[in-house]
Design a protein around this motif. Structure first.
Motif, PDB file in Angstrom:
ATOM      1  N   PHE A 282       5.242  11.646 -11.801  1.00 36.30           N
ATOM      2  CA  PHE A 282       4.108  12.050 -10.984  1.00 36.30           C
ATOM      3  C   PHE A 282       4.575  12.941  -9.847  1.00 36.30           C
ATOM      4  O   PHE A 282       5.647  12.734  -9.284  1.00 36.30           O
ATOM      5  CB  PHE A 282       3.425  10.836 -10.325  1.00 36.30           C
ATOM      6  N   ARG A 283       3.729  13.897  -9.508  1.00 35.36           N
ATOM      7  CA  ARG A 283       3.870  14.651  -8.255  1.00 35.36           C
ATOM      8  C   ARG A 283       3.102  13.852  -7.222  1.00 35.36           C
ATOM      9  O   ARG A 283       1.938  13.490  -7.432  1.00 35.36           O
ATOM     10  CB  ARG A 283       3.284  16.051  -8.427  1.00 35.36           C
ATOM     11  N   VAL A 284       3.753  13.515  -6.108  1.00 37.23           N
ATOM     12  CA  VAL A 284       3.153  12.634  -5.109  1.00 37.23           C
ATOM     13  C   VAL A 284       3.358  13.177  -3.710  1.00 37.23           C
ATOM     14  O   VAL A 284       4.228  14.016  -3.473  1.00 37.23           O
ATOM     15  CB  VAL A 284       3.759  11.202  -5.159  1.00 37.23           C
ATOM     16  N   ILE A 285       2.550  12.661  -2.807  1.00 37.12           N
ATOM     17  CA  ILE A 285       2.852  12.817  -1.395  1.00 37.12           C
ATOM     18  C   ILE A 285       3.207  11.413  -0.919  1.00 37.12           C
ATOM     19  O   ILE A 285       2.576  10.433  -1.307  1.00 37.12           O
ATOM     20  CB  ILE A 285       1.695  13.443  -0.595  1.00 37.12           C
ATOM     21  N   THR A 286       4.251  11.337  -0.145  1.00 35.59           N
ATOM     22  CA  THR A 286       4.728  10.045   0.307  1.00 35.59           C
ATOM     23  C   THR A 286       4.769  10.015   1.830  1.00 35.59           C
ATOM     24  O   THR A 286       4.962  11.046   2.475  1.00 35.59           O
ATOM     25  CB  THR A 286       6.114   9.724  -0.304  1.00 35.59           C
ATOM     26  N   GLY A 287       4.568   8.845   2.368  1.00 37.40           N
ATOM     27  CA  GLY A 287       4.644   8.630   3.808  1.00 37.40           C
ATOM     28  C   GLY A 287       5.216   7.250   4.072  1.00 37.40           C
ATOM     29  O   GLY A 287       5.314   6.430   3.155  1.00 37.40           O
ATOM     30  N   ARG A 288       5.572   6.980   5.290  1.00 37.33           N
ATOM     31  CA  ARG A 288       6.185   5.691   5.643  1.00 37.33           C
ATOM     32  C   ARG A 288       5.340   4.974   6.687  1.00 37.33           C
ATOM     33  O   ARG A 288       4.958   5.549   7.695  1.00 37.33           O
ATOM     34  CB  ARG A 288       7.598   5.906   6.158  1.00 37.33           C
TER      35      ARG A 288
ATOM     36  N   ASP B  22      -1.150  -5.867   7.514  1.00 39.96           N
ATOM     37  CA  ASP B  22      -2.590  -5.786   7.772  1.00 39.96           C
ATOM     38  C   ASP B  22      -2.989  -4.463   8.420  1.00 39.96           C
ATOM     39  O   ASP B  22      -4.175  -4.186   8.592  1.00 39.96           O
ATOM     40  CB  ASP B  22      -3.088  -6.983   8.581  1.00 39.96           C
ATOM     41  N   GLN B  23      -2.015  -3.611   8.747  1.00 39.44           N
ATOM     42  CA  GLN B  23      -2.315  -2.281   9.281  1.00 39.44           C
ATOM     43  C   GLN B  23      -2.055  -1.170   8.256  1.00 39.44           C
ATOM     44  O   GLN B  23      -2.170   0.014   8.563  1.00 39.44           O
ATOM     45  CB  GLN B  23      -1.503  -2.035  10.549  1.00 39.44           C
ATOM     46  N   LEU B  24      -1.717  -1.560   7.028  1.00 36.99           N
ATOM     47  CA  LEU B  24      -1.466  -0.563   5.981  1.00 36.99           C
ATOM     48  C   LEU B  24      -2.682   0.315   5.711  1.00 36.99           C
ATOM     49  O   LEU B  24      -2.544   1.511   5.437  1.00 36.99           O
ATOM     50  CB  LEU B  24      -1.050  -1.249   4.674  1.00 36.99           C
ATOM     51  N   GLY B  25      -3.875  -0.250   5.804  1.00 33.74           N
ATOM     52  CA  GLY B  25      -5.090   0.524   5.535  1.00 33.74           C
ATOM     53  C   GLY B  25      -5.213   1.738   6.435  1.00 33.74           C
ATOM     54  O   GLY B  25      -5.629   2.821   5.993  1.00 33.74           O
ATOM     55  N   VAL B  26      -4.836   1.585   7.706  1.00 37.21           N
ATOM     56  CA  VAL B  26      -4.899   2.705   8.657  1.00 37.21           C
ATOM     57  C   VAL B  26      -3.923   3.804   8.226  1.00 37.21           C
ATOM     58  O   VAL B  26      -4.262   4.991   8.228  1.00 37.21           O
ATOM     59  CB  VAL B  26      -4.585   2.214  10.091  1.00 37.21           C
ATOM     60  N   THR B  27      -2.723   3.407   7.831  1.00 36.55           N
ATOM     61  CA  THR B  27      -1.724   4.396   7.416  1.00 36.55           C
ATOM     62  C   THR B  27      -2.149   5.081   6.122  1.00 36.55           C
ATOM     63  O   THR B  27      -1.963   6.301   5.968  1.00 36.55           O
ATOM     64  CB  THR B  27      -0.346   3.735   7.269  1.00 36.55           C
ATOM     65  N   TRP B  28      -2.727   4.319   5.188  1.00 36.99           N
ATOM     66  CA  TRP B  28      -3.237   4.931   3.961  1.00 36.99           C
ATOM     67  C   TRP B  28      -4.304   5.974   4.311  1.00 36.99           C
ATOM     68  O   TRP B  28      -4.308   7.071   3.747  1.00 36.99           O
ATOM     69  CB  TRP B  28      -3.823   3.884   3.014  1.00 36.99           C
ATOM     70  N   GLN B  29      -5.202   5.639   5.208  1.00 41.97           N
ATOM     71  CA  GLN B  29      -6.264   6.577   5.582  1.00 41.97           C
ATOM     72  C   GLN B  29      -5.671   7.852   6.181  1.00 41.97           C
ATOM     73  O   GLN B  29      -6.119   8.951   5.867  1.00 41.97           O
ATOM     74  CB  GLN B  29      -7.241   5.920   6.561  1.00 41.97           C
TER      75      GLN B  29
ATOM     76  N   PHE C  91      -1.831   5.044  -6.990  1.00 40.36           N
ATOM     77  CA  PHE C  91      -1.242   4.938  -5.652  1.00 40.36           C
ATOM     78  C   PHE C  91      -0.278   3.759  -5.702  1.00 40.36           C
ATOM     79  O   PHE C  91      -0.498   2.813  -6.453  1.00 40.36           O
ATOM     80  CB  PHE C  91      -2.329   4.627  -4.606  1.00 40.36           C
ATOM     81  N   TRP C  92       0.798   3.822  -4.909  1.00 42.82           N
ATOM     82  CA  TRP C  92       1.639   2.628  -4.841  1.00 42.82           C
ATOM     83  C   TRP C  92       2.318   2.492  -3.497  1.00 42.82           C
ATOM     84  O   TRP C  92       2.407   3.423  -2.719  1.00 42.82           O
ATOM     85  CB  TRP C  92       2.609   2.532  -5.999  1.00 42.82           C
ATOM     86  N   GLU C  93       2.751   1.246  -3.273  1.00 41.51           N
ATOM     87  CA  GLU C  93       3.495   0.881  -2.063  1.00 41.51           C
ATOM     88  C   GLU C  93       4.847   0.361  -2.494  1.00 41.51           C
ATOM     89  O   GLU C  93       4.955  -0.380  -3.471  1.00 41.51           O
ATOM     90  CB  GLU C  93       2.754  -0.224  -1.296  1.00 41.51           C
TER      91      GLU C  93
ATOM     92  N   ALA D  29       6.202  -6.493  12.871  1.00 34.61           N
ATOM     93  CA  ALA D  29       6.308  -5.135  13.421  1.00 34.61           C
ATOM     94  C   ALA D  29       7.497  -4.379  12.829  1.00 34.61           C
ATOM     95  O   ALA D  29       7.541  -3.153  12.879  1.00 34.61           O
ATOM     96  CB  ALA D  29       6.413  -5.184  14.936  1.00 34.61           C
ATOM     97  N   ASP D  30       8.457  -5.095  12.260  1.00 37.75           N
ATOM     98  CA  ASP D  30       9.652  -4.476  11.695  1.00 37.75           C
ATOM     99  C   ASP D  30       9.513  -4.120  10.214  1.00 37.75           C
ATOM    100  O   ASP D  30      10.432  -3.555   9.621  1.00 37.75           O
ATOM    101  CB  ASP D  30      10.860  -5.399  11.866  1.00 37.75           C
ATOM    102  N   MET D  31       8.380  -4.438   9.597  1.00 39.54           N
ATOM    103  CA  MET D  31       8.190  -4.169   8.167  1.00 39.54           C
ATOM    104  C   MET D  31       8.112  -2.648   7.929  1.00 39.54           C
ATOM    105  O   MET D  31       7.493  -1.921   8.696  1.00 39.54           O
ATOM    106  CB  MET D  31       6.907  -4.821   7.645  1.00 39.54           C
ATOM    107  N   ILE D  32       8.751  -2.211   6.849  1.00 40.60           N
ATOM    108  CA  ILE D  32       8.725  -0.805   6.448  1.00 40.60           C
ATOM    109  C   ILE D  32       8.199  -0.740   5.025  1.00 40.60           C
ATOM    110  O   ILE D  32       8.725  -1.411   4.132  1.00 40.60           O
ATOM    111  CB  ILE D  32      10.128  -0.151   6.535  1.00 40.60           C
ATOM    112  N   THR D  33       7.168   0.066   4.831  1.00 40.39           N
ATOM    113  CA  THR D  33       6.542   0.249   3.527  1.00 40.39           C
ATOM    114  C   THR D  33       6.373   1.731   3.262  1.00 40.39           C
ATOM    115  O   THR D  33       5.796   2.443   4.085  1.00 40.39           O
ATOM    116  CB  THR D  33       5.152  -0.436   3.477  1.00 40.39           C
ATOM    117  N   ASP D  34       6.904   2.203   2.134  1.00 37.48           N
ATOM    118  CA  ASP D  34       6.694   3.594   1.746  1.00 37.48           C
ATOM    119  C   ASP D  34       5.442   3.671   0.880  1.00 37.48           C
ATOM    120  O   ASP D  34       5.229   2.833  -0.005  1.00 37.48           O
ATOM    121  CB  ASP D  34       7.902   4.148   0.991  1.00 37.48           C
ATOM    122  N   LEU D  35       4.593   4.666   1.154  1.00 37.49           N
ATOM    123  CA  LEU D  35       3.345   4.860   0.443  1.00 37.49           C
ATOM    124  C   LEU D  35       3.445   6.095  -0.454  1.00 37.49           C
ATOM    125  O   LEU D  35       4.023   7.107  -0.044  1.00 37.49           O
ATOM    126  CB  LEU D  35       2.197   5.063   1.441  1.00 37.49           C
ATOM    127  N   TYR D  36       2.871   6.000  -1.648  1.00 36.23           N
ATOM    128  CA  TYR D  36       2.890   7.102  -2.604  1.00 36.23           C
ATOM    129  C   TYR D  36       1.478   7.325  -3.131  1.00 36.23           C
ATOM    130  O   TYR D  36       0.857   6.404  -3.634  1.00 36.23           O
ATOM    131  CB  TYR D  36       3.803   6.785  -3.799  1.00 36.23           C
TER     132      TYR D  36
END
Length: 156
Positions: free
Chosen positions: A94-100, A106-113, A130-132, A145-152
């Motif tokens: 897949f061609r994706v855009i990724t962010g961290r 519980d704040q992942l929704g804001v970052t996805w948006q 989409f994946w995490e 607060a220290d959790m790191i999740t990459d979004l695709y």
């Protein structure tokens, strides 16, 4: 969100339990799915080929089609598939855009948006998947607060 970039993710294999569930049952689902996936991988003498992931094959509404599990090195796919055929999923390139995302789940929704808005600002359209990728997994004494999740987000 940090690190937005467009990349091509190569085809890979995921050992995961894919289910369609009510969105408010996700925590219980992930506990079951990750446990079942890791047990299947370890049963053939392998280890995951990367961090835990959650793939979303439908929009996150009241009900969601998702697969939670771990990537698997190609050399172990046949053995896992022979023992657990329902858990092996081949994910195409897949061609994706990724962010961290840094912070609690519980704040992942804001970052996805924010990521989706960034995609639109670039004049791009999201694709079907989409994946995490959970770079840090929660433990009882971990600070959320220290959790790191990459979004695709796949692109069309």
């Amino acid at each position: 969100m940090t690190r937005e970039r467009i990349i091509t993710v190569p085809a890979h294999t995921l050992v995961a339990s894919r289910e369609t569930i009510p969105a408010d049952n996700m925590q219980g689902y992930f506990d079951r799915a990750f446990t079942r996936s890791i047990e299947a991988i370890q049963s053939v003498g392998a280890s995951p080929a990367g961090p835990a992931r959650a793939y979303y094959f439908s929009p996150l509404t009241d009900v969601v089609d998702l697969a939670g599990g771990f990537p698997l090195a190609e050399e172990y796919v046949e053995a896992v598939e022979a023992a657990f055929p329902d858990l092996v999923h081949r994910i195409p390139e897949f061609r994706v855009i990724t962010g961290r995302h840094r912070g609690p789940y519980d704040q992942l929704g804001v970052t996805w948006q924010e990521l989706i808005e960034h995609i639109r600002d670039l004049g791009q359209q999201t694709g079907p998947v989409f994946w995490e990728e959970y770079i840090t997994m929660p433990t009882p004494d971990a600070d959320p607060a220290d959790m790191i999740t990459d979004l695709y987000a796949t692109l069309v």
